[in-house]
Design an enzyme around this catalytic site. Structure first.
Site, PDB file in Angstrom:
ATOM      1  N   ASP A 116       1.417  -1.150  -0.114  1.00  0.00           N
ATOM      2  CA  ASP A 116       0.243   0.026  -0.035  1.00  0.00           C
ATOM      3  C   ASP A 116       0.862   1.214   0.317  1.00  0.00           C
ATOM      4  OD1 ASP A 116      -2.302   1.380   0.722  1.00  0.00           O
ATOM      5  OD2 ASP A 116      -1.399   1.939   2.612  1.00  0.00           O
ATOM      6  N   GLU A 138       1.925  -0.187  -5.038  1.00  0.00           N
ATOM      7  CA  GLU A 138       0.851   0.791  -5.793  1.00  0.00           C
ATOM      8  C   GLU A 138       1.476   2.114  -5.169  1.00  0.00           C
ATOM      9  OE1 GLU A 138      -3.446   2.852  -3.715  1.00  0.00           O
ATOM     10  OE2 GLU A 138      -2.143   2.205  -2.157  1.00  0.00           O
TER      11      GLU A 138
END
Length: 719
Positions: free
Chosen positions: A359, A395
């Site tokens: 993330d 990401e």
């Protein structure tokens, strides 16, 4: 440097490994804190409600506090109280009244209960976090479990599924099974529920090769959500990094699990492996659930706030917030980086997982606030032998300055490609000037990754993800509808590149519903016919809706859960299966290298040729006609010994039909209609068109033709 702060009932122990480690005769405890003045190990009875002993860790070696407790066994419950200055303006937030979770805890017992006692300051004080709170939070925080560290023995080797064969299915542990009638009620929403026959059979029938689990580390329910009667559903607010989230465990919550829940987690992974499906974890190392300067004190903030977090220079009371979640972990600090690397290795060695999706990865790779490909984090990942075989997905952005770096990661990494998502959405909703961009996206985004010596698998292609509209909502809503989040619809992205097909939300108009179904098929077909690695979101294959909510992070209810008994589009599930069969059976859609546009086997056919509906190869001017929304591509496929195979894909995003002139005989004399998104009920397998024919391409449709070497998708699978 060794410091003996005072005498202790504990033996000295060792400063490694970090965390609590049982050796068969006792347990070693080690905790990093440079600025602490004293660290106390607190032991609890089996209920976790009563503190029964408190021991000072007797030795500090290189800022690691440690001690050895003899004659204890796995199942012991513990926590820490850390003494030091409470001076937020200097970056220090020690408060020994707060029981803290070991960041290395391998298991947690009990529930994290939202309570004001978790704040180190008096929330009612006008001085806010400069005040001090002396309440004990022990009744409201989970206790750490001393676990049995025995390494698992997996009889089968890791799957090591190639990237070209990987199809990712993103899912939430709870949402995927909570309403599944085929899963035993007591297992729904748990790790064990995911490997029930009902759910596993569904994944096998689909043909996916990897599941990507939304965060499974223990996470917080932020106070602002609890105050509104909501909870954190997605789980992107961890407070420890080695334990599985207790609420995802099916075991009795009143009984201490000496594996810390890792036994159930590992059994889940092994069951997935047994049916050929890898497990990828969505991990959050960029921030914690302790929030900003007015947040809670659960672990790192009370252990050594100034070293674990990035603080604003000359204003150490406040945090760098590159994550948008209130704080940012300082991965550039050696001990914080060590914690992250230890965590990753633990989940590979003990959890048997096959990869990680990181993330907000850019926040992990910043040096002095700037993203660098040679950061300590990326360098550590690149040289680690335990992580050498796992899949790495970035990401490639965060919310900090200069935080967007799609295509900027090392060669070994793959990346979520939001430009793929946006371009495909914009094309199919009828956007202008999209064809050149679309061509790059469906051929693996060579313009983003190719110049860096990377390959098509670098691009993780997705139409939808957990964050944003579902596929059903993408074709049903033009605007977000997040009122249930109780933020006056201010949260969530406002630009979704969506089109409601004429009516906002559900409708009884048959023509609009038919168009929506067709658009969903267009998106699915495009996804699986594109180079790169496709990712499908759980429930999209069955028309799952969030009723226009594009930020359902706080909706642990029917808004987010997959409704297995009320499927809105019966034909979509079979269509998704068909597209996965086509992709899996034809290497033309799973290339390891980019198309070159060059002639093959002595010509005249190129590996890929872009076609205008006028019946000629696309010219420079054709690409830049603003209102043009129709094109095709022809692929030569000299694979699996089938030398004469040809494939032709035609895409029409216009509202009206387009007469598409097929290529001349050199490109294929006879074509079987393999796929037409205009309908899923009509039998098209026997329909044949010929070279040079004018094919009537309906509005908002995608058609795929195969040469005579392959007449059906089943033949492609066998080919």
């Amino acid at each position: 440097m060794i410091i003996h702060p005072e005498k202790s009932a504990l033996e000295q122990g060792l400063p490694f490994p970090m965390g609590a480690t049982w050796d068969g005769a006792g347990a070693n405890f080690a905790l990093f804190s440079e600025n602490a003045e004293k660290v106390e190990l607190c032991l609890f009875d089996p209920t976790g409600q009563h503190e029964i002993a408190r021991h000072v860790l007797p030795v500090r070696t290189d800022y690691v506090w440690h001690g050895y407790l003899p004659d204890v066994k796995p199942g012991l419950l513990y926590g820490y109280r850390v003494h030091g200055p409470y001076a937020p303006e200097q970056g220090h937030r020690f408060n020994a009244n707060k029981l803290l979770v070991d960041p290395y805890a391998r298991g947690l017992f009990g529930k994290l209960i939202n309570h004001d006692a978790h704040y180190s300051y008096n929330r009612a004080s006008l001085a806010e976090d400069l005040s001090f709170d002396d309440r004990d939070n022990a009744p409201y925080i989970p206790k750490c479990i001393l676990t049995d560290p025995t390494l698992p023995s997996e009889t089968e080797p890791p799957l090591h599924t190639s990237w070209s064969d990987t199809i990712i299915y993103e899912l939430h542990v709870v949402g995927s099974t909570r309403l599944n009638p085929g899963v035993k009620e007591k297992l729904r929403g748990t790790f064990s529920g995911l490997t029930s026959d009902a759910f596993l059979n569904h994944l096998q029938d689909l043909g996916v090769r990897a599941v990507e689990l939304l965060p499974t580390f223990p996470f917080t329910d932020e106070t602002h959500l609890v105050d509104k009667g909501l909870t954190n559903y997605w789980g992107y607010s961890p407070y420890t990094f080695f334990a599985p989230e207790p609420r995802y465990l099916s075991g009795l919550k009143s009984k201490i699990d000496v594996t810390g829940g890792m036994g159930e987690f590992r059994a889940m992974v092994q069951r997935f492996h047994a049916v050929g499906i890898e497990v990828i974890l969505d991990v959050v190392y960029n921030h914690t659930g302790e929030g900003g300067h007015l947040g809670t004190t659960l672990s790192l903030r009370g252990i050594d706030n100034a070293n674990y977090y990035r603080l604003i220079h000359n204003n150490c009371r406040h945090y760098v917030n590159d994550t948008g979640c209130g704080n940012t972990l300082d991965i550039s600090h050696p001990r914080v980086l060590q914690m992250v690397m230890d965590s990753l290795r633990y989940w590979v060695e003990y959890g048997l997982v096959d990869g990680f999706r990181f993330d907000l990865t850019c926040s992990l790779a910043r040096i002095d606030g700037v993203f660098h490909t040679h950061s300590g984090f990326l360098a550590a990942i690149g040289q680690d032998p335990v992580l050498a075989h796992v899949k790495l997905i970035a990401e490639p952005w965060d919310l900090g300055i200069g935080g967007y770096h799609l295509g900027g990661f090392p060669r070994r990494w793959s990346e979520w490609n939001d430009r793929y998502r946006n371009t495909v959405r914009e094309f199919w909703r009828g956007g202008e000037n999209t064809m050149m961009e679309l061509a790059h996206r469906i051929t693996g985004s060579d313009d983003i990754f190719g110049s860096r010596g990377r390959h098509p698998r670098s691009s993780i292609n997705f139409i939808t993800a957990h964050d944003g509209f579902t596929l059903e909502d993408l074709v049903s809503y033009g605007h977000k509808h997040n009122e249930d989040n109780k933020e006056n619809n201010r949260d969530g992205c406002s630009e979704n590149y969506s089109w409601n097909c004429g009516v906002e939300g559900p409708t009884d108009v048959a023509a609009i519903n038919e168009l929506r179904q067709r658009q969903k098929r267009n998106f699915i077909a495009t996804l699986f016919l594109s180079q790169g690695v496709p990712m499908l979101v759980s429930g999209d294959e069955m028309g799952r809706t969030q009723k226009g909510n594009n930020n359902a992070y706080c909706q642990d209810n029917a808004v987010s859960w997959t409704d297995w008994q009320n499927i809105s589009d019966d034909g979509l599930l079979e269509f998704v299966k068909k597209m996965i069969r086509i992709r899996s059976g034809c290497t033309a859609f799973r290339r390891s290298e980019y198309f070159t546009g060059q002639e093959i086997d002595g010509g005249p056919i190129k590996d890929i040729t872009w076609w205008s509906p006028a019946g000629h190869e696309m010219t420079h001017d054709d690409w830049y006609i603003p209102h043009a929304k129709c094109l095709g591509f022809h692929m030569a496929c000299p694979y699996k010994g089938v030398r004469g195979e040809r494939l032709m894909v035609m895409m029409n995003a216009h509202h009206d039909t387009v007469p598409f002139h097929l290529p001349p005989p050199a490109y294929g004399e006879r074509w079987h209609i393999l796929l037409n998104t205009i309908s899923v009920t009509e039998d098209i397998s026997s329909k044949i068109v010929k070279a040079g024919d004018v094919f009537t391409l309906e509005g908002h449709s995608l058609v795929m033709l195969s040469s005579s070497a392959m007449a059906t998708d089943q033949q492609i699978v066998q080919g």
